[in-house]
Design an enzyme around this catalytic site. Sequence first.
Site, short mmCIF file in Angstrom:
data_model
loop_
_atom_site.label_atom_id
_atom_site.label_comp_id
_atom_site.label_asym_id
_atom_site.label_seq_id
_atom_site.Cartn_x
_atom_site.Cartn_y
_atom_site.Cartn_z
N ASP A 1 31.16 44.29 28.95
CA ASP A 1 31.65 43.46 30.06
C ASP A 1 30.43 42.84 30.75
O ASP A 1 29.28 43.20 30.45
CB ASP A 1 32.45 44.32 31.06
CG ASP A 1 33.05 43.51 32.20
OD1 ASP A 1 33.43 42.34 31.99
OD2 ASP A 1 33.13 44.02 33.33
N SER A 2 30.69 41.94 31.68
CA SER A 2 29.59 41.38 32.46
C SER A 2 29.08 42.39 33.49
O SER A 2 27.95 42.29 33.95
CB SER A 2 30.08 40.13 33.20
OG SER A 2 31.21 40.47 33.99
N TYR B 1 30.41 36.12 35.12
CA TYR B 1 30.71 35.17 34.05
C TYR B 1 31.66 34.06 34.52
O TYR B 1 31.63 32.95 33.99
CB TYR B 1 31.38 35.90 32.87
CG TYR B 1 30.44 36.58 31.91
CD1 TYR B 1 29.06 36.62 32.12
CD2 TYR B 1 30.95 37.18 30.76
CE1 TYR B 1 28.22 37.25 31.22
CE2 TYR B 1 30.10 37.80 29.85
CZ TYR B 1 28.75 37.85 30.07
OH TYR B 1 27.92 38.47 29.17
N GLY B 2 32.52 34.41 35.48
CA GLY B 2 33.62 33.52 35.84
C GLY B 2 33.21 32.12 36.27
O GLY B 2 33.97 31.18 36.10
N CYS C 1 36.51 42.42 28.81
CA CYS C 1 36.32 41.35 29.78
C CYS C 1 37.24 40.21 29.38
O CYS C 1 37.15 39.70 28.25
CB CYS C 1 34.86 40.90 29.74
SG CYS C 1 34.51 39.41 30.69
N ASN C 2 38.14 39.83 30.28
CA ASN C 2 39.07 38.74 29.96
C ASN C 2 38.34 37.42 29.79
O ASN C 2 38.69 36.62 28.91
CB ASN C 2 40.10 38.57 31.07
CG ASN C 2 41.14 39.67 31.09
OD1 ASN C 2 42.24 39.52 30.60
ND2 ASN C 2 40.78 40.80 31.68
N THR C 3 37.35 37.17 30.63
CA THR C 3 36.64 35.89 30.58
C THR C 3 35.97 35.72 29.22
O THR C 3 36.13 34.70 28.54
CB THR C 3 35.58 35.82 31.70
OG1 THR C 3 36.19 36.21 32.94
CG2 THR C 3 35.01 34.43 31.84
N CYS D 1 41.53 40.20 34.91
CA CYS D 1 40.09 40.41 34.91
C CYS D 1 39.92 41.92 34.99
O CYS D 1 40.60 42.57 35.81
CB CYS D 1 39.46 39.75 36.14
SG CYS D 1 37.74 40.23 36.41
N THR D 2 39.06 42.46 34.13
CA THR D 2 38.98 43.92 34.06
C THR D 2 38.40 44.54 35.33
O THR D 2 38.54 45.74 35.55
CB THR D 2 38.15 44.36 32.83
OG1 THR D 2 36.89 43.66 32.85
CG2 THR D 2 38.89 44.06 31.55
N HIS D 3 37.77 43.73 36.16
CA HIS D 3 37.29 44.27 37.44
C HIS D 3 38.45 44.60 38.40
O HIS D 3 38.32 45.45 39.26
CB HIS D 3 36.38 43.25 38.15
CG HIS D 3 34.96 43.24 37.67
ND1 HIS D 3 34.58 42.66 36.49
CD2 HIS D 3 33.83 43.74 38.23
CE1 HIS D 3 33.26 42.79 36.35
NE2 HIS D 3 32.78 43.44 37.39
N1 DGL Z 1 35.31 41.49 34.10
C1 DGL Z 1 35.36 40.16 33.71
C2 DGL Z 1 36.74 39.72 33.29
O1 DGL Z 1 37.52 40.53 32.86
C3 DGL Z 1 34.56 39.06 34.34
C4 DGL Z 1 34.01 39.11 35.68
C5 DGL Z 1 32.92 38.06 35.87
O2 DGL Z 1 31.82 38.32 35.37
O3 DGL Z 1 33.18 37.00 36.47
O4 DGL Z 1 37.06 38.57 33.34
#
Ligand code: DGL
Length: 267
Positions: free
Chosen positions: A14-15, A46-47, A78-80, A192-194
């Site tokens: 992930d990021s 990443y977003g 990470c979805n992104t 988003c996994t966060h």
């Molecule tokens: N955890 C990430 C996701 O699932 C991205 C968060 C980020 O870096 O913006 O999208």
Amino acid sequence: MQEFKEESPILLFDSGVGGLSVLAEVRKLLPDAPVIYAADNAGLPYGGKSEAEIAARVCGLLGRMAERFHPRLICIACNTASTIALGMVREVLQIPIVGTVPAIKPAAAMTRSGVIGLLGTEATIRQTYVDRLEAEFAADKRLLRFAAPELVMAAEAKLRGQSVDPAVYANAARGLRLQPGGEAIDTVVLACTHFPLVEAELAAAFGAGVSFVHGAAGIARRIFHLTEGQSFHRVSPDCALFTRKDDAVTKLLPALERHGLNRVAVL
Ligand code: DGL
């Protein structure tokens, strides 16, 4: 496919700390699996980045990590990164790659009002990948999307043990509620996994009557299935791997330890 040994790790990427929401589910099904949790904290978030930049970072880093650590499987937690680079990574690496995609399908099955909210990063919510999931699984529903990048930083801060202004959660709820039809939202996709890391705070902000859905348990089941019959042997403590060593990493140590990551390294 590459050869692997019983000590070959599962690598989650992930990021930042978001993928820990996936790791928690993986631990439940595969407690003996050696894990490398890799966070591209030098590239976080990443977003706000372009598709080209995200694809280049993710492909480059995962290529290097695959060469160095010989994982038996990689999970892009990470979805992104997944909605942008999953296909490319699968093309270049000869090991199973599990992605993370917005849980629109289960949300469509759950909603009673027919109105679903989706919280993700700016990059995720504009992906055609999300358009395709919507067309395939939620064509007869209303899907409202909202980019909530400040929730990424809120989850990072929470895991560093820092306090977060509750206005951040209220803003995310308002961003969906104020869209036409938004008052009827009864199901929110945490794309988003966060975000599952701050689900309790989001639940308080949305109020009663809203269910949250995300893919972590399903991803863990997929990893379990793809590694069925394989043996695991942990020869050293599981490792959290960062792309940059900084103060924030030091503050994350207790949260990493709670997830069974008792060693920290820098790529
Ligand atoms: N955890 C990430 C996701 O699932 C991205 C968060 C980020 O870096 O913006 O999208």
